[in-house]
Design a protein around this motif. Structure first.
Motif, PDB file in Angstrom:
ATOM      1  N   LEU A   1       2.774   7.157  15.748  1.00 45.44           N
ATOM      2  CA  LEU A   1       2.401   5.753  15.630  1.00 45.44           C
ATOM      3  C   LEU A   1       1.113   5.469  16.397  1.00 45.44           C
ATOM      4  O   LEU A   1       0.227   4.749  15.921  1.00 45.44           O
ATOM      5  N   GLU A   2       0.983   6.055  17.587  1.00 49.97           N
ATOM      6  CA  GLU A   2      -0.243   5.896  18.374  1.00 49.97           C
ATOM      7  C   GLU A   2      -1.441   6.495  17.631  1.00 49.97           C
ATOM      8  O   GLU A   2      -2.538   5.917  17.639  1.00 49.97           O
ATOM      9  N   GLU A   3      -1.241   7.642  17.007  1.00 52.76           N
ATOM     10  CA  GLU A   3      -2.335   8.297  16.282  1.00 52.76           C
ATOM     11  C   GLU A   3      -2.774   7.470  15.074  1.00 52.76           C
ATOM     12  O   GLU A   3      -3.961   7.414  14.729  1.00 52.76           O
ATOM     13  N   ILE A   4      -1.813   6.819  14.443  1.00 51.59           N
ATOM     14  CA  ILE A   4      -2.152   5.961  13.299  1.00 51.59           C
ATOM     15  C   ILE A   4      -2.949   4.741  13.766  1.00 51.59           C
ATOM     16  O   ILE A   4      -3.915   4.325  13.106  1.00 51.59           O
TER      17      ILE A   4
ATOM     18  N   TRP B   1      -0.917   8.408   5.426  1.00 50.28           N
ATOM     19  CA  TRP B   1       0.088   8.820   4.450  1.00 50.28           C
ATOM     20  C   TRP B   1       1.281   9.419   5.176  1.00 50.28           C
ATOM     21  O   TRP B   1       1.127  10.287   6.041  1.00 50.28           O
ATOM     22  N   LEU B   2       2.467   8.947   4.823  1.00 57.24           N
ATOM     23  CA  LEU B   2       3.704   9.300   5.515  1.00 57.24           C
ATOM     24  C   LEU B   2       4.606  10.122   4.593  1.00 57.24           C
ATOM     25  O   LEU B   2       4.916   9.690   3.484  1.00 57.24           O
ATOM     26  N   ALA B   3       5.026  11.284   5.075  1.00 60.53           N
ATOM     27  CA  ALA B   3       5.878  12.170   4.280  1.00 60.53           C
ATOM     28  C   ALA B   3       7.346  11.845   4.502  1.00 60.53           C
ATOM     29  O   ALA B   3       7.745  11.384   5.574  1.00 60.53           O
ATOM     30  N   GLU B   4       8.160  12.097   3.487  1.00 59.81           N
ATOM     31  CA  GLU B   4       9.616  11.938   3.581  1.00 59.81           C
ATOM     32  C   GLU B   4      10.299  13.301   3.586  1.00 59.81           C
ATOM     33  O   GLU B   4      10.064  14.124   2.691  1.00 59.81           O
TER      34      GLU B   4
ATOM     35  N   GLY C   1       6.652   2.488   7.951  1.00 59.29           N
ATOM     36  CA  GLY C   1       5.479   1.732   7.532  1.00 59.29           C
ATOM     37  C   GLY C   1       5.495   0.296   8.022  1.00 59.29           C
ATOM     38  O   GLY C   1       4.436  -0.315   8.220  1.00 59.29           O
ATOM     39  N   MET C   2       6.698  -0.272   8.206  1.00 55.08           N
ATOM     40  CA  MET C   2       6.793  -1.635   8.738  1.00 55.08           C
ATOM     41  C   MET C   2       6.173  -1.706  10.137  1.00 55.08           C
ATOM     42  O   MET C   2       5.452  -2.654  10.472  1.00 55.08           O
TER      43      MET C   2
ATOM     44  N   ARG D   1      -6.304  -2.963   9.167  1.00 53.10           N
ATOM     45  CA  ARG D   1      -7.000  -2.798   7.895  1.00 53.10           C
ATOM     46  C   ARG D   1      -6.585  -1.564   7.112  1.00 53.10           C
ATOM     47  O   ARG D   1      -6.778  -1.494   5.912  1.00 53.10           O
ATOM     48  N   ILE D   2      -5.999  -0.592   7.751  1.00 53.57           N
ATOM     49  CA  ILE D   2      -5.730   0.692   7.110  1.00 53.57           C
ATOM     50  C   ILE D   2      -4.625   0.567   6.064  1.00 53.57           C
ATOM     51  O   ILE D   2      -3.661  -0.190   6.239  1.00 53.57           O
ATOM     52  N   THR D   3      -4.789   1.281   4.932  1.00 52.81           N
ATOM     53  CA  THR D   3      -3.770   1.288   3.884  1.00 52.81           C
ATOM     54  C   THR D   3      -2.629   2.218   4.274  1.00 52.81           C
ATOM     55  O   THR D   3      -2.851   3.316   4.813  1.00 52.81           O
ATOM     56  N   ILE D   4      -1.408   1.810   3.977  1.00 54.90           N
ATOM     57  CA  ILE D   4      -0.207   2.587   4.312  1.00 54.90           C
ATOM     58  C   ILE D   4       0.296   3.257   3.040  1.00 54.90           C
ATOM     59  O   ILE D   4       0.739   2.594   2.103  1.00 54.90           O
ATOM     60  N   GLY D   5       0.220   4.591   3.007  1.00 61.23           N
ATOM     61  CA  GLY D   5       0.641   5.337   1.829  1.00 61.23           C
ATOM     62  C   GLY D   5       1.851   6.207   2.098  1.00 61.23           C
ATOM     63  O   GLY D   5       2.131   6.578   3.237  1.00 61.23           O
TER      64      GLY D   5
END
Length: 367
Positions: A25-28, A40-43, A59-60, A68-72
């Protein structure tokens, strides 16, 4: 050209689950501040190969901590989900993020994950297709009915309604030539991460996709065309070798979770057998040359330019947090990428958008 980062959420030796989630989360947050366009987050489930079971829930937290960053998602394993609940969660994330969502979806491949949820691997293709169809209906229509082989609904509306009209974009994980052709023919967006696939084969696949789109009236220039690759950016030779060793360790771990011949679907057995053999024979030098994009900022830039020229990609997603790579080394690489690589392409984009002096003068005269 847009730039993103990929997050697998592996737990390396000596780390805790809590540490992995908080540090990622800190890196994001750092990626948002550094000017990256997407994360982009893997499941994954039931192993430390990747411990994030719900990219949408995570993602929440991302939505509330970034601007501003898009959450994929890369990717949601559709056969493991109830389609209506998935539609609700996607819409809720879309609302809370203000429309900063891209949904990557895939069929999945790990037998242990399917077994854990009691979903037959043999049903994965049908479940994937029906779930995808229901998602599109739920996100675009306020009242719909659906009758498939597995799912049946009458007069359903999911809430909340998405912030983005029609819902966030959906990108399908794509590997085989047939899939590139089929998805291009109907104008469907794709996402791919073909490590160790020769450039010539990738070029043929992307050409199939592009040609299929053109033949069926779709303008590929209006599409996001993302491409994922492991990345290390820096000048240290020791750092370079460390990154390659970490990447090789990751690829070896993949060999432990792909289906065995007895578990794979019949048509896919030869493919998985070949993947397993290639991973077993993988060397450090092969990882350096074909396993990703490793080297100085200039070397990384040249590789991205080659991929843009040969494949037409316009969204480069780096696996900068390579599993098992020292976190400090990964963060230095991320900062180097943001400091030198992204500005290079931003300057190119700005120059391409800037009218020449003659054109600007003519426009001024003409009013």
């Amino acid at each position: 050209m847009k730039f993103g980062i990929m997050n697998l959420f592996p737990v390396a030796d000596g780390a805790s689950d809590h540490q992995v989630l908080r540090e990622t989360l800190e890196e994001i947050q750092l990626a948002d501040e550094l000017g990256f366009d997407s994360i982009w987050l893997a499941e994954h489930h039931f192993s430390k190969y990747g411990i994030l079971g719900s990219p949408l829930n995570f993602g929440m937290a991302v939505a509330e901590r970034t601007r501003r960053i898009t959450i994929g998602t890369a990717v949601l394993v559709l056969p493991l989900h109830h389609p209506l609940r998935l539609a609700e969660d996607i819409a809720a994330l879309d609302v809370l993020s203000g429309g900063r969502v891209s949904i990557g979806v895939g069929r999945g491949y790990q037998p242990a994950e399917f077994a854990g949820f009691g979903v037959p691997l043999a049903e994965s293709k049908q479940r994937y297709q029906e779930t995808l169809e229901i998602l599109r209906l739920a996100l675009t229509q306020e009242n719909f009915s659906y009758h498939g082989e597995i799912f049946h609904y009458d007069g359903v509306t999911t809430y909340p309604r998405p912030f983005t009209p029609g819902g966030p974009p959906i990108l399908q994980g794509t590997v085989s030539p047939e899939s590139f052709r089929e998805r291009g023919a109907v104008g469907e967006s794709i996402i791919t991460s073909p490590n160790f696939t020769p450039l010539g084969i990738m070029q043929k696949n992307f050409d199939l996709y592009r040609r299929s789109m053109e033949e069926n009236g779709f303008d590929i220039s209006t599409y996001d065309l993302p491409f994922m690759q492991q990345v290390w950016c820096g000048d240290s030779q020791d750092g370079l070798r460390e990154a390659a060793r970490a990447a090789m360790t990751y690829y070896k771990s993949v060999g432990k979770v792909i289906p065995g011949s007895a578990e794979a679907i019949e048509k896919e057995r030869s493919y998985y057998a070949a993947v397993a053999k290639n991973i077993e024979l993988l060397t450090l030098e092969q990882t350096l040359t074909h396993g990703g994009n490793f080297g100085s900022a200039q070397r990384v830039i040249e590789t991205i330019e080659m991929l843009r020229e040969q494949l037409g990609i316009n969204h480069y997603i780096g696996w900068l947090r390579i599993p098992s790579l020292d976190r400090r080394a990964a963060l230095r690489s991320m900062e180097e990428f943001a400091d030198k690589v992204i500005p290079h392409f931003r300057a190119q984009d700005a120059a391409a958008d800037r009218p020449t002096v003659g054109v600007a003068a003519a426009e001024a005269v003409l009013g």
